[in-house]
Scaffold this active site. Structure first.
Site, PDB file in Angstrom:
ATOM      1  CG  ASN A   7      -1.911   1.122   1.217  1.00 39.47           C
ATOM      2  OD1 ASN A   7      -1.565   2.265   0.956  1.00 39.47           O
ATOM      3  ND2 ASN A   7      -3.158   0.814   1.519  1.00 39.47           N
ATOM      4  CG  HIS A  10       1.105   6.274   4.818  1.00 43.23           C
ATOM      5  ND1 HIS A  10       0.196   7.237   5.208  1.00 43.23           N
ATOM      6  CD2 HIS A  10       0.722   5.134   5.432  1.00 43.23           C
ATOM      7  CE1 HIS A  10      -0.695   6.694   6.019  1.00 43.23           C
ATOM      8  NE2 HIS A  10      -0.402   5.418   6.167  1.00 43.23           N
ATOM      9  CG  HIS A  43      -8.399   4.068   0.955  1.00 40.68           C
ATOM     10  ND1 HIS A  43      -8.614   3.986   2.312  1.00 40.68           N
ATOM     11  CD2 HIS A  43      -9.602   4.416   0.411  1.00 40.68           C
ATOM     12  CE1 HIS A  43      -9.873   4.249   2.575  1.00 40.68           C
ATOM     13  NE2 HIS A  43     -10.496   4.521   1.441  1.00 40.68           N
ATOM     14  NE  ARG A  45      -9.535   8.844   3.976  1.00 41.74           N
ATOM     15  CZ  ARG A  45      -9.955   8.189   5.072  1.00 41.74           C
ATOM     16  NH1 ARG A  45      -9.413   7.035   5.393  1.00 41.74           N
ATOM     17  NH2 ARG A  45     -10.897   8.695   5.834  1.00 41.74           N
ATOM     18  NE  ARG A  49      -7.790  11.368   5.404  1.00 48.93           N
ATOM     19  CZ  ARG A  49      -8.178  10.980   6.605  1.00 48.93           C
ATOM     20  NH1 ARG A  49      -7.380  10.254   7.366  1.00 48.93           N
ATOM     21  NH2 ARG A  49      -9.376  11.335   7.060  1.00 48.93           N
ATOM     22  CD  GLU A  70      -6.970  -0.625   0.972  1.00 49.56           C
ATOM     23  OE1 GLU A  70      -6.483  -1.654   1.451  1.00 49.56           O
ATOM     24  OE2 GLU A  70      -6.835   0.504   1.497  1.00 49.56           O
ATOM     25  CB  THR A 101      -9.333   1.735   7.086  1.00 49.21           C
ATOM     26  OG1 THR A 101      -9.153   2.408   5.840  1.00 49.21           O
ATOM     27  CG2 THR A 101     -10.638   0.969   7.057  1.00 49.21           C
ATOM     28  CD  GLU A 151      -7.179  -6.263   2.950  1.00 49.50           C
ATOM     29  OE1 GLU A 151      -6.259  -5.745   3.612  1.00 49.50           O
ATOM     30  OE2 GLU A 151      -7.648  -5.756   1.906  1.00 49.50           O
ATOM     31  CG  HIS A 191      -5.532  -2.262   9.612  1.00 50.37           C
ATOM     32  ND1 HIS A 191      -5.750  -1.163   8.804  1.00 50.37           N
ATOM     33  CD2 HIS A 191      -5.539  -1.788  10.872  1.00 50.37           C
ATOM     34  CE1 HIS A 191      -5.907  -0.078   9.555  1.00 50.37           C
ATOM     35  NE2 HIS A 191      -5.774  -0.427  10.819  1.00 50.37           N
TER      36      HIS A 191
END
Length: 244
Positions: A7, A10, A43, A45, A49, A70, A101, A151, A191
């Site tokens: 992922n 970031h 993801h 969103r 963000r 995602e 999340t 998941e 996660h």
């Protein structure tokens, strides 16, 4: 052995902190693939963000392995996914005030809405995964809405401190994975997974992909993204049973 999907949200978080053009998550995706990851997860969103629409447009054109998008189960996000056609779409819960999340998707409490989103995505040729807690009712509901994957949310396991608590949470994950498989669902997990705790999740035989982001990107800030991904792959391999 489970596959690693990185992922890269970031990377975009760092870029958006200054509203600059770097670091570019599209470039990061190329690096993680070259380092051996077998998928890229982002993801998109509703509040944008970190990952932006421009990012997912370019990632769809450039990712060579697998792109997992995602997203919340909203009309806007489903429409974007149907246009882009990522290899996989993972429906997740989303609240604007959260840092990341929190918790799994309540499929059992919103079956009609989620079933409609799953149907639209599958008609577009997209594999659909639902991010859920390792809870029997949620696993049954995921099968009921005809998702392809679940998941399993590994956050409770990742944040457990006492050995007995770690074992209990791992047992819940293993049981949910077996239940999902028995209902015809395929299984991913993610996660809060780290270099230190990933080994035991890798040993759950039904798990196909691990989605890991923050810990890899945090390590990459110190040693570089290529090395960080290779170190996670090594940690996963170390945790794999010898007979695999």
């Amino acid at each position: 052995m489970a596959h690693l999907c990185v992922n890269i949200d970031h990377i975009a978080t760092l870029r958006q902190a200054r509203r600059e053009t770097e670091p570019d998550p599209v470039a990061a995706a190329g690096i993680v693939e070259q380092a051996g990851a077998e998928g890229v997860t982002v993801h998109l969103r509703e509040d944008r963000r970190h990952i932006q629409d421009r990012d997912v447009d370019l990632l769809r054109k450039t990712v060579k392995t697998k792109l997992n998008l995602e997203m919340a189960a909203t009309d806007e996000m489903v429409a974007i996914a149907c246009r882009l056609r990522p290899d996989e779409s993972t429906l997740v819960p989303e609240k604007r005030e959260e840092l990341t999340t929190e918790g799994g998707l309540d499929v059992a409490g919103h079956e009609e809405k989620i079933a409609a989103a799953v149907k639209r995505l599958k008609l577009a040729g997209i594999t659909v995964s639902l991010f859920i807690a390792p809870d029997p009712a949620q696993v049954r509901a995921a099968a009921g809405v005809k998702a392809d994957f679940v998941e399993l949310h590994t956050g409770a396991y990742a944040h457990a401190l006492q050995p007995a608590e770690v074992d209990r949470e791992l047992g819940l994950l293993a049981t949910a994975a077996m239940q999902a498989h028995s209902l015809g669902l395929r299984v991913n997990a993610g996660h809060g997974l780290t270099y230190a705790n990933v080994g035991r999740v890798v040993r759950i035989p039904e798990v196909e992909d691990l989605n890991i982001g923050h810990n890899i990107i945090a390590r990459a800030a110190l040693v570089g993204l290529d090395r960080a991904v290779r170190e996670m792959l090594a940690a996963m391999k170390k945790g794999t049973p010898k007979e695999v």
